[in-house]
Design a protein around this motif. Structure first.
Motif, PDB file in Angstrom:
ATOM      1  N   ALA A 163       0.812  -1.219   0.000  1.00 24.96           N
ATOM      2  CA  ALA A 163       0.000   0.000   0.000  1.00 24.96           C
ATOM      3  C   ALA A 163       0.846   1.270   0.000  1.00 24.96           C
ATOM      4  CB  ALA A 163      -0.925   0.012   1.217  1.00 24.96           C
ATOM      5  N   TYR A 164       2.132   1.144   0.344  1.00 22.20           N
ATOM      6  CA  TYR A 164       2.981   2.336   0.394  1.00 22.20           C
ATOM      7  C   TYR A 164       3.122   2.941  -0.993  1.00 22.20           C
ATOM      8  CZ  TYR A 164       4.477   0.993   5.104  1.00 22.20           C
ATOM      9  OH  TYR A 164       4.518   0.668   6.431  1.00 22.20           O
ATOM     10  N   VAL A 165       2.898   4.243  -1.086  1.00 27.69           N
ATOM     11  CA  VAL A 165       3.028   4.936  -2.368  1.00 27.69           C
ATOM     12  C   VAL A 165       4.182   5.931  -2.373  1.00 27.69           C
ATOM     13  CG1 VAL A 165       0.574   4.701  -2.862  1.00 27.69           C
ATOM     14  CG2 VAL A 165       1.403   6.763  -1.714  1.00 27.69           C
ATOM     15  N   GLY A 166       4.829   6.121  -1.232  1.00 33.01           N
ATOM     16  CA  GLY A 166       5.921   7.076  -1.166  1.00 33.01           C
ATOM     17  C   GLY A 166       6.839   6.792  -0.002  1.00 33.01           C
ATOM     18  N   LEU A 167       8.075   7.258  -0.128  1.00 35.98           N
ATOM     19  CA  LEU A 167       9.087   7.110   0.917  1.00 35.98           C
ATOM     20  C   LEU A 167       9.481   8.493   1.388  1.00 35.98           C
ATOM     21  CD1 LEU A 167      11.136   5.292   2.465  1.00 35.98           C
ATOM     22  CD2 LEU A 167      12.689   5.581   0.513  1.00 35.98           C
ATOM     23  N   THR A 168       9.489   8.685   2.702  1.00 33.00           N
ATOM     24  CA  THR A 168       9.867   9.979   3.254  1.00 33.00           C
ATOM     25  C   THR A 168      10.668   9.751   4.526  1.00 33.00           C
ATOM     26  OG1 THR A 168       9.012  12.159   3.897  1.00 33.00           O
ATOM     27  CG2 THR A 168       7.748  10.235   4.603  1.00 33.00           C
ATOM     28  N   GLY A 169      10.887  10.812   5.306  1.00 34.61           N
ATOM     29  CA  GLY A 169      11.682  10.690   6.527  1.00 34.61           C
ATOM     30  C   GLY A 169      13.159  10.804   6.252  1.00 34.61           C
ATOM     31  N   MET A 170      13.945  10.137   7.070  1.00 37.57           N
ATOM     32  CA  MET A 170      15.408  10.083   6.976  1.00 37.57           C
ATOM     33  C   MET A 170      16.049  11.464   7.147  1.00 37.57           C
ATOM     34  SD  MET A 170      16.056   7.175   4.110  1.00 37.57           S
ATOM     35  CE  MET A 170      14.605   6.252   3.650  1.00 37.57           C
ATOM     36  N   GLY A 171      17.145  11.459   7.873  1.00 36.14           N
ATOM     37  CA  GLY A 171      17.856  12.703   8.090  1.00 36.14           C
ATOM     38  C   GLY A 171      19.354  12.554   7.975  1.00 36.14           C
ATOM     39  N   CYS A 172      19.840  11.315   7.895  1.00 32.92           N
ATOM     40  CA  CYS A 172      21.281  11.066   7.803  1.00 32.92           C
ATOM     41  C   CYS A 172      21.665  10.883   6.339  1.00 32.92           C
ATOM     42  CB  CYS A 172      21.658   9.826   8.615  1.00 32.92           C
ATOM     43  SG  CYS A 172      21.217   9.980  10.374  1.00 32.92           S
ATOM     44  N   SER A 173      22.609  11.682   5.874  1.00 39.77           N
ATOM     45  CA  SER A 173      22.925  11.729   4.448  1.00 39.77           C
ATOM     46  C   SER A 173      23.312  10.377   3.882  1.00 39.77           C
ATOM     47  CB  SER A 173      24.046  12.746   4.204  1.00 39.77           C
ATOM     48  OG  SER A 173      23.617  14.051   4.522  1.00 39.77           O
ATOM     49  N   GLN A 174      24.091   9.599   4.658  1.00 46.92           N
ATOM     50  CA  GLN A 174      24.532   8.308   4.126  1.00 46.92           C
ATOM     51  C   GLN A 174      23.366   7.346   3.943  1.00 46.92           C
ATOM     52  OE1 GLN A 174      25.243   9.566   7.083  1.00 46.92           O
ATOM     53  NE2 GLN A 174      25.377   8.023   8.715  1.00 46.92           N
ATOM     54  N   VAL A 175      22.330   7.476   4.785  1.00 47.00           N
ATOM     55  CA  VAL A 175      21.146   6.630   4.637  1.00 47.00           C
ATOM     56  C   VAL A 175      20.356   7.059   3.404  1.00 47.00           C
ATOM     57  CG1 VAL A 175      19.025   5.814   5.731  1.00 47.00           C
ATOM     58  CG2 VAL A 175      21.049   6.258   7.125  1.00 47.00           C
ATOM     59  N   CYS A 176      20.258   8.369   3.193  1.00 40.69           N
ATOM     60  CA  CYS A 176      19.576   8.856   1.997  1.00 40.69           C
ATOM     61  C   CYS A 176      20.291   8.379   0.735  1.00 40.69           C
ATOM     62  CB  CYS A 176      19.516  10.383   2.007  1.00 40.69           C
ATOM     63  SG  CYS A 176      18.180  11.065   3.014  1.00 40.69           S
ATOM     64  N   GLU A 177      21.619   8.394   0.768  1.00 40.82           N
ATOM     65  CA  GLU A 177      22.375   7.964  -0.405  1.00 40.82           C
ATOM     66  C   GLU A 177      22.088   6.503  -0.756  1.00 40.82           C
ATOM     67  OE1 GLU A 177      26.453   8.760   0.426  1.00 40.82           O
ATOM     68  OE2 GLU A 177      26.191  10.935   0.505  1.00 40.82           O
ATOM     69  N   SER A 178      22.045   5.649   0.247  1.00 42.72           N
ATOM     70  CA  SER A 178      21.848   4.222  -0.011  1.00 42.72           C
ATOM     71  C   SER A 178      20.414   3.899  -0.397  1.00 42.72           C
ATOM     72  CB  SER A 178      22.264   3.399   1.212  1.00 42.72           C
ATOM     73  OG  SER A 178      21.433   3.677   2.319  1.00 42.72           O
ATOM     74  N   THR A 179      19.448   4.541   0.253  1.00 40.07           N
ATOM     75  CA  THR A 179      18.047   4.218  -0.016  1.00 40.07           C
ATOM     76  C   THR A 179      17.510   4.917  -1.265  1.00 40.07           C
ATOM     77  OG1 THR A 179      17.391   5.951   1.549  1.00 40.07           O
ATOM     78  CG2 THR A 179      17.462   3.701   2.375  1.00 40.07           C
ATOM     79  N   ALA A 180      18.184   5.966  -1.711  1.00 35.86           N
ATOM     80  CA  ALA A 180      17.727   6.662  -2.919  1.00 35.86           C
ATOM     81  C   ALA A 180      17.714   5.717  -4.116  1.00 35.86           C
ATOM     82  CB  ALA A 180      18.618   7.867  -3.205  1.00 35.86           C
ATOM     83  N   PHE A 181      18.720   4.841  -4.200  1.00 40.45           N
ATOM     84  CA  PHE A 181      18.783   3.893  -5.309  1.00 40.45           C
ATOM     85  C   PHE A 181      17.672   2.840  -5.198  1.00 40.45           C
ATOM     86  CE2 PHE A 181      23.206   5.429  -4.884  1.00 40.45           C
ATOM     87  CZ  PHE A 181      23.360   5.961  -6.154  1.00 40.45           C
ATOM     88  N   SER A 241      23.257  16.643  -3.987  1.00 41.80           N
ATOM     89  CA  SER A 241      22.844  17.665  -4.958  1.00 41.80           C
ATOM     90  C   SER A 241      23.095  17.229  -6.386  1.00 41.80           C
ATOM     91  CB  SER A 241      23.588  18.982  -4.682  1.00 41.80           C
ATOM     92  OG  SER A 241      23.252  19.510  -3.417  1.00 41.80           O
ATOM     93  N   ASP A 242      23.821  16.134  -6.568  1.00 44.74           N
ATOM     94  CA  ASP A 242      24.138  15.629  -7.899  1.00 44.74           C
ATOM     95  C   ASP A 242      22.885  14.987  -8.502  1.00 44.74           C
ATOM     96  OD1 ASP A 242      25.033  14.303 -10.155  1.00 44.74           O
ATOM     97  OD2 ASP A 242      26.901  13.612  -9.240  1.00 44.74           O
ATOM     98  N   THR A 243      22.218  15.716  -9.377  1.00 45.81           N
ATOM     99  CA  THR A 243      20.963  15.220  -9.947  1.00 45.81           C
ATOM    100  C   THR A 243      21.176  14.108 -10.972  1.00 45.81           C
ATOM    101  OG1 THR A 243      21.027  17.021 -11.577  1.00 45.81           O
ATOM    102  CG2 THR A 243      19.750  17.398  -9.564  1.00 45.81           C
ATOM    103  N   THR A 244      22.416  13.930 -11.408  1.00 43.30           N
ATOM    104  CA  THR A 244      22.702  12.815 -12.301  1.00 43.30           C
ATOM    105  C   THR A 244      22.738  11.502 -11.523  1.00 43.30           C
ATOM    106  OG1 THR A 244      23.994  14.231 -13.785  1.00 43.30           O
ATOM    107  CG2 THR A 244      24.350  11.856 -13.958  1.00 43.30           C
ATOM    108  N   THR A 245      23.376  11.549 -10.364  1.00 47.09           N
ATOM    109  CA  THR A 245      23.471  10.353  -9.517  1.00 47.09           C
ATOM    110  C   THR A 245      22.172  10.097  -8.768  1.00 47.09           C
ATOM    111  OG1 THR A 245      25.834  10.795  -9.212  1.00 47.09           O
ATOM    112  CG2 THR A 245      24.821   9.244  -7.683  1.00 47.09           C
ATOM    113  N   TYR A 246      21.498  11.174  -8.345  1.00 47.61           N
ATOM    114  CA  TYR A 246      20.256  11.032  -7.572  1.00 47.61           C
ATOM    115  C   TYR A 246      19.122  11.792  -8.274  1.00 47.61           C
ATOM    116  CZ  TYR A 246      23.785   9.796  -4.098  1.00 47.61           C
ATOM    117  OH  TYR A 246      24.842   9.226  -3.438  1.00 47.61           O
ATOM    118  N   PRO A 247      18.703  11.314  -9.437  1.00 43.50           N
ATOM    119  CA  PRO A 247      17.722  12.066 -10.233  1.00 43.50           C
ATOM    120  C   PRO A 247      16.322  12.120  -9.621  1.00 43.50           C
ATOM    121  CG  PRO A 247      18.096   9.900 -11.206  1.00 43.50           C
ATOM    122  CD  PRO A 247      19.106  10.056 -10.103  1.00 43.50           C
TER     123      PRO A 247
END
Length: 327
Positions: free
Chosen positions: A84-102, A122-128
């Motif tokens: 049922a989840y339609v979106g991912l939010t939360g997180m505040g630690c940059s390294q966690v955002c980097e890993s879960t973004a993919f 901020s790299d929109t190529t790596t994290y579009p």
């Protein structure tokens, strides 16, 4: 735990929100504040029906421990068990955002972070497909250059905790400062190497280093300040740091530090740390806008919203019939 009440008059939108509740290696547990703030906003959105008429947002919070492996595991397990989840939010630690973004991108799931301020994101190529609140600190070298020119800082020493965690960040800052013509040195130690920390600070005192940029946990930072006290460094060191920390973290009752150095009381640390500079995005409105109605929540002002969040942080968020439980 966190619970929500579902109404039968709105279409539910289920959102997954891993947040740092236990803090990981950095001890950064801002997820508690994030969770309460998000629940206040969620309640207003669902009650006022102005932003998303006909829909209700229901967020499930889980602890990501400010850890990449834990954060990724939470996302994979929860999405696998609840479609049922339609979106991912939360997180505040940059390294966690980097890993879960993919992971989010591969699942075609929208991802909105509450904080993650890492410059690499901020790299929109790596994290579009990644979007975030908060403020990046990419202009820190330029700010330091401005202060250096203003106050005559001749050499800045970057001090970090565990080099396996902080070396890349420290060397990136060092390069940025050198490119702007600022001389720098880099030294490091480990959180549990008390004698090494004391020797490091004694060496900096002997070299008459007075401009110190610290990258570390709060506990390590307190040890560094204590080391300067034990080295009998003169009051007035310029302490620099980056990122959001606990309010008045240097005054925390640190029993481990007091056992190592009883003279390093919160009062002594406060005196040595006075005048420190911290670079962080506060996300605060201008004072003249604090009492104006918010565009998104017209029943609230920035001032009243902050007061409401502070109240729930102190008293706890009101319980209700549960439809989702965060762990």
């Amino acid at each position: 735990y966190v619970s929500h009440t579902r109404t039968t008059t709105s279409v539910p939108i289920d959102v997954l929100a891993p947040v740092p509740l236990t803090g990981g290696v950095d001890g950064w547990d801002a997820g508690h504040t994030m969770r309460v703030s998000a629940m206040v906003a969620e309640g207003l959105i669902n009650d006022e029906q102005m932003i998303m008429p006909g829909y209700g947002i229901y967020t499930a919070f889980f602890d990501d421990g400010c850890d990449t492996q834990t954060g990724t595991q939470v996302v994979l397990e929860q999405v696998a068990s609840n479609d049922a989840y339609v979106g991912l939010t939360g997180m505040g630690c940059s390294q966690v955002c980097e890993s879960t973004a993919f992971v989010a991108s591969s699942m075609r799931m929208p991802f909105l972070s509450y904080e993650c301020a890492g410059n690499d994101l901020s790299d929109t190529t790596t994290y579009p497909d990644f979007t975030r609140f908060g403020t990046t600190t990419s202009n820190v070298p330029a700010l330091i250059k401005e202060f250096s020119d203003m106050w005559g800082w001749d050499n800045i020493v970057i001090i970090s905790g565990d080099p396996s965690v902080y070396r890349a960040e420290a060397e990136a800052l060092q390069k940025g400062l050198v490119d702007l013509g600022i001389m720098t040195d880099y030294v490091n130690s480990y959180d549990n190497e008390w004698l090494q920390i004391k020797d490091m600070m004694a060496g900096l005192k002997t070299q008459k280093k007075r401009y110190l940029y610290v990258m570390s946990t709060e506990a390590f930072f307190r040890k560094v300040i204590c080391g300067s006290i034990l080295a009998e460094a003169n009051i007035g060191i310029t302490w620099l740091s980056e990122g959001t920390r606990h309010h008045e973290w240097w005054k925390e009752d640190d029993t481990e530090l007091l056992a190592l150095a009883p003279e390093c009381t919160p009062e002594k640390l406060t005196l040595s740390y006075e005048g420190a500079i911290n670079f962080a995005g506060l996300g605060r409105p201008m004072d003249v806008n604090m009492t104006l109605p918010l565009d998104c929540f017209q029943s609230q002002t920035a001032e009243s919203m902050l007061a409401t969040i502070d109240q729930y942080l102190a008293e706890g968020f009101p319980d209700a019939d549960a439809d989702a439980v965060a762990q």
